[in-house]
Design a protein around this motif. Structure first.
Motif, PDB file in Angstrom:
ATOM      1  N   LYS A 222      57.401  68.542   5.400  1.00 26.36           N
ATOM      2  CA  LYS A 222      58.411  69.594   5.375  1.00 26.36           C
ATOM      3  C   LYS A 222      59.769  68.942   5.178  1.00 26.36           C
ATOM      4  O   LYS A 222      60.419  68.514   6.131  1.00 26.36           O
ATOM      5  CB  LYS A 222      58.370  70.386   6.688  1.00 26.36           C
ATOM      6  CG  LYS A 222      59.248  71.627   6.682  1.00 26.36           C
ATOM      7  CD  LYS A 222      59.065  72.434   7.951  1.00 26.36           C
ATOM      8  CE  LYS A 222      59.896  73.715   7.908  1.00 26.36           C
ATOM      9  NZ  LYS A 222      59.695  74.531   9.129  1.00 26.36           N
ATOM     10  N   LEU A 223      60.214  68.864   3.919  1.00 24.04           N
ATOM     11  CA  LEU A 223      61.480  68.210   3.606  1.00 24.04           C
ATOM     12  C   LEU A 223      62.668  69.131   3.877  1.00 24.04           C
ATOM     13  O   LEU A 223      63.739  68.667   4.258  1.00 24.04           O
ATOM     14  CB  LEU A 223      61.489  67.774   2.139  1.00 24.04           C
ATOM     15  CG  LEU A 223      60.433  66.726   1.758  1.00 24.04           C
ATOM     16  CD1 LEU A 223      60.521  66.410   0.277  1.00 24.04           C
ATOM     17  CD2 LEU A 223      60.600  65.458   2.582  1.00 24.04           C
ATOM     18  N   LEU A 224      62.487  70.433   3.664  1.00 22.08           N
ATOM     19  CA  LEU A 224      63.542  71.401   3.975  1.00 22.08           C
ATOM     20  C   LEU A 224      63.316  71.870   5.402  1.00 22.08           C
ATOM     21  O   LEU A 224      62.598  72.841   5.654  1.00 22.08           O
ATOM     22  CB  LEU A 224      63.492  72.573   2.984  1.00 22.08           C
ATOM     23  CG  LEU A 224      63.525  72.173   1.503  1.00 22.08           C
ATOM     24  CD1 LEU A 224      63.367  73.401   0.622  1.00 22.08           C
ATOM     25  CD2 LEU A 224      64.828  71.442   1.177  1.00 22.08           C
ATOM     26  N   ARG A 225      63.925  71.184   6.362  1.00 22.35           N
ATOM     27  CA  ARG A 225      63.551  71.336   7.761  1.00 22.35           C
ATOM     28  C   ARG A 225      64.042  72.634   8.385  1.00 22.35           C
ATOM     29  O   ARG A 225      63.331  73.241   9.181  1.00 22.35           O
ATOM     30  CB  ARG A 225      64.089  70.149   8.564  1.00 22.35           C
ATOM     31  CG  ARG A 225      63.446  68.831   8.203  1.00 22.35           C
ATOM     32  CD  ARG A 225      64.064  67.684   8.979  1.00 22.35           C
ATOM     33  NE  ARG A 225      63.872  67.825  10.404  1.00 22.35           N
ATOM     34  CZ  ARG A 225      62.822  67.369  11.069  1.00 22.35           C
ATOM     35  NH1 ARG A 225      61.845  66.786  10.400  1.00 22.35           N
ATOM     36  NH2 ARG A 225      62.726  67.515  12.366  1.00 22.35           N
ATOM     37  N   SER A 228      64.104  78.833   8.854  1.00 20.68           N
ATOM     38  CA  SER A 228      63.912  80.023   9.679  1.00 20.68           C
ATOM     39  C   SER A 228      64.606  79.852  11.027  1.00 20.68           C
ATOM     40  O   SER A 228      65.114  78.776  11.372  1.00 20.68           O
ATOM     41  CB  SER A 228      62.420  80.285   9.888  1.00 20.68           C
ATOM     42  OG  SER A 228      61.825  79.220  10.605  1.00 20.68           O
ATOM     43  N   TYR A 229      64.599  80.948  11.838  1.00 17.45           N
ATOM     44  CA  TYR A 229      65.203  80.896  13.169  1.00 17.45           C
ATOM     45  C   TYR A 229      64.446  79.925  14.080  1.00 17.45           C
ATOM     46  O   TYR A 229      65.045  79.249  14.918  1.00 17.45           O
ATOM     47  CB  TYR A 229      65.221  82.293  13.788  1.00 17.45           C
ATOM     48  CG  TYR A 229      66.190  83.239  13.114  1.00 17.45           C
ATOM     49  CD1 TYR A 229      67.572  83.047  13.230  1.00 17.45           C
ATOM     50  CD2 TYR A 229      65.737  84.318  12.374  1.00 17.45           C
ATOM     51  CE1 TYR A 229      68.466  83.899  12.608  1.00 17.45           C
ATOM     52  CE2 TYR A 229      66.629  85.182  11.751  1.00 17.45           C
ATOM     53  CZ  TYR A 229      67.987  84.962  11.860  1.00 17.45           C
ATOM     54  OH  TYR A 229      68.878  85.805  11.242  1.00 17.45           O
ATOM     55  N   TYR A 230      63.148  79.885  13.901  1.00 24.30           N
ATOM     56  CA  TYR A 230      62.359  78.944  14.705  1.00 24.30           C
ATOM     57  C   TYR A 230      62.759  77.504  14.393  1.00 24.30           C
ATOM     58  O   TYR A 230      62.806  76.654  15.295  1.00 24.30           O
ATOM     59  CB  TYR A 230      60.873  79.151  14.434  1.00 24.30           C
ATOM     60  CG  TYR A 230      59.974  78.183  15.158  1.00 24.30           C
ATOM     61  CD1 TYR A 230      59.728  78.309  16.527  1.00 24.30           C
ATOM     62  CD2 TYR A 230      59.373  77.124  14.480  1.00 24.30           C
ATOM     63  CE1 TYR A 230      58.914  77.421  17.192  1.00 24.30           C
ATOM     64  CE2 TYR A 230      58.557  76.231  15.145  1.00 24.30           C
ATOM     65  CZ  TYR A 230      58.330  76.380  16.495  1.00 24.30           C
ATOM     66  OH  TYR A 230      57.521  75.484  17.156  1.00 24.30           O
ATOM     67  N   ASP A 231      63.048  77.218  13.134  1.00 25.98           N
ATOM     68  CA  ASP A 231      63.485  75.868  12.767  1.00 25.98           C
ATOM     69  C   ASP A 231      64.798  75.507  13.448  1.00 25.98           C
ATOM     70  O   ASP A 231      64.988  74.365  13.881  1.00 25.98           O
ATOM     71  CB  ASP A 231      63.644  75.761  11.242  1.00 25.98           C
ATOM     72  CG  ASP A 231      62.322  75.931  10.519  1.00 25.98           C
ATOM     73  OD1 ASP A 231      61.278  75.634  11.137  1.00 25.98           O
ATOM     74  OD2 ASP A 231      62.330  76.362   9.356  1.00 25.98           O
ATOM     75  N   ALA A 235      65.754  72.566  16.077  1.00 27.31           N
ATOM     76  CA  ALA A 235      66.930  71.703  15.911  1.00 27.31           C
ATOM     77  C   ALA A 235      67.722  71.602  17.208  1.00 27.31           C
ATOM     78  O   ALA A 235      68.197  70.516  17.580  1.00 27.31           O
ATOM     79  CB  ALA A 235      67.816  72.242  14.784  1.00 27.31           C
ATOM     80  N   SER A 236      67.853  72.721  17.925  1.00 30.59           N
ATOM     81  CA  SER A 236      68.571  72.680  19.204  1.00 30.59           C
ATOM     82  C   SER A 236      67.839  71.819  20.225  1.00 30.59           C
ATOM     83  O   SER A 236      68.469  71.078  20.990  1.00 30.59           O
ATOM     84  CB  SER A 236      68.754  74.098  19.735  1.00 30.59           C
ATOM     85  OG  SER A 236      67.490  74.704  20.009  1.00 30.59           O
ATOM     86  N   CYS A 237      66.503  71.888  20.237  1.00 33.71           N
ATOM     87  CA  CYS A 237      65.730  71.030  21.138  1.00 33.71           C
ATOM     88  C   CYS A 237      65.915  69.555  20.792  1.00 33.71           C
ATOM     89  O   CYS A 237      66.014  68.704  21.687  1.00 33.71           O
ATOM     90  CB  CYS A 237      64.243  71.400  21.074  1.00 33.71           C
ATOM     91  SG  CYS A 237      63.861  73.057  21.701  1.00 33.71           S
ATOM     92  N   GLU A 238      65.977  69.248  19.512  1.00 36.04           N
ATOM     93  CA  GLU A 238      66.193  67.861  19.092  1.00 36.04           C
ATOM     94  C   GLU A 238      67.569  67.368  19.536  1.00 36.04           C
ATOM     95  O   GLU A 238      67.725  66.210  19.942  1.00 36.04           O
ATOM     96  CB  GLU A 238      66.054  67.757  17.573  1.00 36.04           C
ATOM     97  CG  GLU A 238      64.628  67.993  17.076  1.00 36.04           C
ATOM     98  CD  GLU A 238      64.552  68.043  15.565  1.00 36.04           C
ATOM     99  OE1 GLU A 238      65.625  68.126  14.922  1.00 36.04           O
ATOM    100  OE2 GLU A 238      63.429  68.002  15.030  1.00 36.04           O
ATOM    101  N   ILE A 239      68.570  68.252  19.470  1.00 37.53           N
ATOM    102  CA  ILE A 239      69.922  67.864  19.906  1.00 37.53           C
ATOM    103  C   ILE A 239      69.935  67.584  21.404  1.00 37.53           C
ATOM    104  O   ILE A 239      70.536  66.606  21.868  1.00 37.53           O
ATOM    105  CB  ILE A 239      70.924  68.975  19.546  1.00 37.53           C
ATOM    106  CG1 ILE A 239      71.070  69.074  18.022  1.00 37.53           C
ATOM    107  CG2 ILE A 239      72.286  68.714  20.191  1.00 37.53           C
ATOM    108  CD1 ILE A 239      71.886  70.261  17.559  1.00 37.53           C
TER     109      ILE A 239
END
Length: 523
Positions: A222-225, A228-231, A235-239
């Motif tokens: 999945k290159l376009l990470r 969607s809202y779930y993505d 991203a917030s969890c990764e931060i």
């Protein structure tokens, strides 16, 4: 980032290009290719039909293709596929003198030194000329060799008919020769429905022994990470994870600054730096703290035991390779022997194949390996961890535990932030409060009849006790068994002497009280 659609996309693509048979020959597909004739049948049949989907099943044109193909109608072929060949030069191997009259040509296995870089065949086209690599691409590790980038390359056309004509032309003009050692077929596609790219590589190796060995790679990514809202939630969890990682890294840096070179004298601090990314961010509770402490404390014993374990393990792997390597696929190489032995430990083994290869050494190898590795060495490994865990658990029971649980860290950071924002009084007020408490206790002792010498000795012993607790029971240093310097030993000795004096003094006072009490009873 992995999602469930990756597996199904890989499965669909592998079924299309690996399992589809040649028309009129159900036994020939990419997996079953064994000769050059089978290879060209695959290129002109299943590969060609799989790459070019021009119309719907009823021959209706549903899409505006814009010079592109849609595999299975849903997957857009990105660009055009590329076919690449690597060859070796003639006379790259030595032939025994008695057979030279029978062998006019000799092609060795593929290496960078043996690689053929010269033009051949119809040298007017690019596929007959060697093209060097323009990028630093990684090497490809095949069954019988390690292959570099570059080679004799041609790209397929966007037209199905032109590509078929190209395949026929290459086949008739012998593009594949005796010197051919590997052919790569590379292409990629994109599925907008599930937002996944799929990179596909089909490999046909031509070993010096003859025949063809096929292998493949299907890699969905999945290159376009963030679409969607779930993505964006991911991203917030990764931060948040990165913030935790930065906080814990700063904490270790503060320790290094505080203890300077003494920090690096302890092997456990080195281990904590190593395990920072693994355990620090999941130290939510007592169980994870015990796990980290157990592994850090028994690492020396595990390393020493691992050396002995792998000496025996690799010796058995070499034995299996020498005895069964020519007949059993699981032991065909030394690397395969290592993985086969790990599978034996897990209960997945082919005893019938071992016994058939050598009916004497096969059972002896299997029984002795199970006995020494499974029953002896693995149980020793578990015993080391079990004993260390018992020690750690005992330390936790008496309060000797590292205080680095996440809740307390967050609380400490919260308090520091409040102090910096001047919303809470600094820790100096707490120190003053502690000093006032000590002064109150001293004044109370004077009122109860204790003399100044007794009060001073008690205060001195309290300071010694605090220093010793800070040194040997500190939450900042997790090494419970630190080396003691000469000065520290002297302090410990004086502390023990003072304790002995206090014990004798208390004993004398107790005896006096008991004598007075006995005298009062006699009256």
């Amino acid at each position: 980032m992995v999602n469930p659609h990756m597996y199904y996309l890989n499965k669909v693509m592998s079924s299309l290009f690996l399992d589809t048979s040649v028309a009129g020959d159900e036994r020939t597909n990419f997996k079953s290719i064994r000769s050059i004739t089978d290879f060209w049948k695959f290129m002109e049949g299943p590969l060609l039909e799989g790459l070019y989907w021009d119309s719907w099943y009823n021959n209706q044109n549903l899409y505006n293709l814009h010079n592109s193909s849609r595999i299975y109608y849903e997957n857009i072929l990105l660009g055009v596929p590329r076919v690449r060949q690597l060859k070796v030069r003639n006379n790259t191997c030595k032939v025994y003198s008695s057979f030279r009259s029978l062998m006019s040509e000799c092609y060795d296995t593929y290496t960078s030194k043996n690689e053929d870089l010269s033009e051949f065949g119809l040298s007017t086209d690019t596929e007959w000329k060697y093209s060097s690599s323009k990028t630093n691409s990684p090497l490809y590790w095949g069954y019988v060799g390690v292959y570099q980038d570059g080679g004799y390359i041609f790209t397929l056309s966007k037209s199905k008919s032109e590509t078929k004509t190209k395949f026929v032309d290459l086949r008739l003009n012998s593009w594949i020769t005796r010197g051919t050692r590997v052919i790569f077929i590379d292409f990629s596609l994109y599925n907008a429905n599930v937002n996944l790219f799929c990179i596909i590589r089909l490999v046909a190796e031509f070993p010096a022994t003859g025949g063809i060995l096929t292998s493949w790679q299907f890699y969905s990514v999945k290159l376009l990470r963030y679409v969607s809202y779930y993505d964006y939630f991911i991203a917030s969890c990764e931060i948040i994870f990165c913030i935790f990682l930065i906080v814990f890294t700063i904490q270790e840096a503060i320790k290094i600054k505080e203890y300077k070179f003494a920090y690096f004298k302890s092997i456990w601090n080195w281990l904590e730096l190593l395990l920072l990314l693994i355990f620090k961010f999941i130290s939510f509770n007592k169980t994870m703290s015990q796990l980290s402490s157990t592994l850090s404390r028994c690492i020396k014993d595990i390393v020493g035991f691992a050396i002995m374990f792998f000496i025996i393990f690799f010796a058995y792997a070499q034995l299996g390779f020498l005895v069964f390597g020519s007949q059993v696929d699981d032991f065909s190489t030394f690397q395969n022997s290592i993985f086969a032995q790990f599978r034996i430990v897990l209960g997945d083994f082919n005893f019938a194949g071992i016994q058939q290869a050598n009916w004497i050494l096969g059972p002896i190898y299997f029984i002795t390996f199970i006995f020494f590795v499974f029953f002896v060495l693995l149980n020793m490994f578990l015993a080391i961890i079990n004993d260390t865990y018992a020690e750690v658990k005992a330390d936790y029971a008496i309060g000797r535990r590292p205080d680095f649980e996440l809740g307390k860290m967050i609380k400490k950071g919260y308090n520091d932030a409040l102090e910096k924002l001047k919303l809470k009084k600094a820790g100096k007020d707490e120190d003053k409060k502690m000093r006032r408490t000590s002064e109150d206790l001293a004044e109370q002792a004077r009122r109860e009849g204790f003399d100044e010498n007794e009060i001073k000795r008690a205060e001195q012993m309290k300071k010694w006790k605090e220093r010793l607790e800070e040194k040997y029971y500190s939450a900042e240093i997790q090494d419970d068994y630190q080396p003691v310097t000469q000065q520290e030993f002297r302090e410990l000795f004086l502390y023990a002497v003072e304790l002995e004096k206090e014990l004798r003094y208390i004993s004398l006072k107790l005896n006096r009280v008991m004598r007075k009490f006995s005298a009062l009873q006699e009256k």
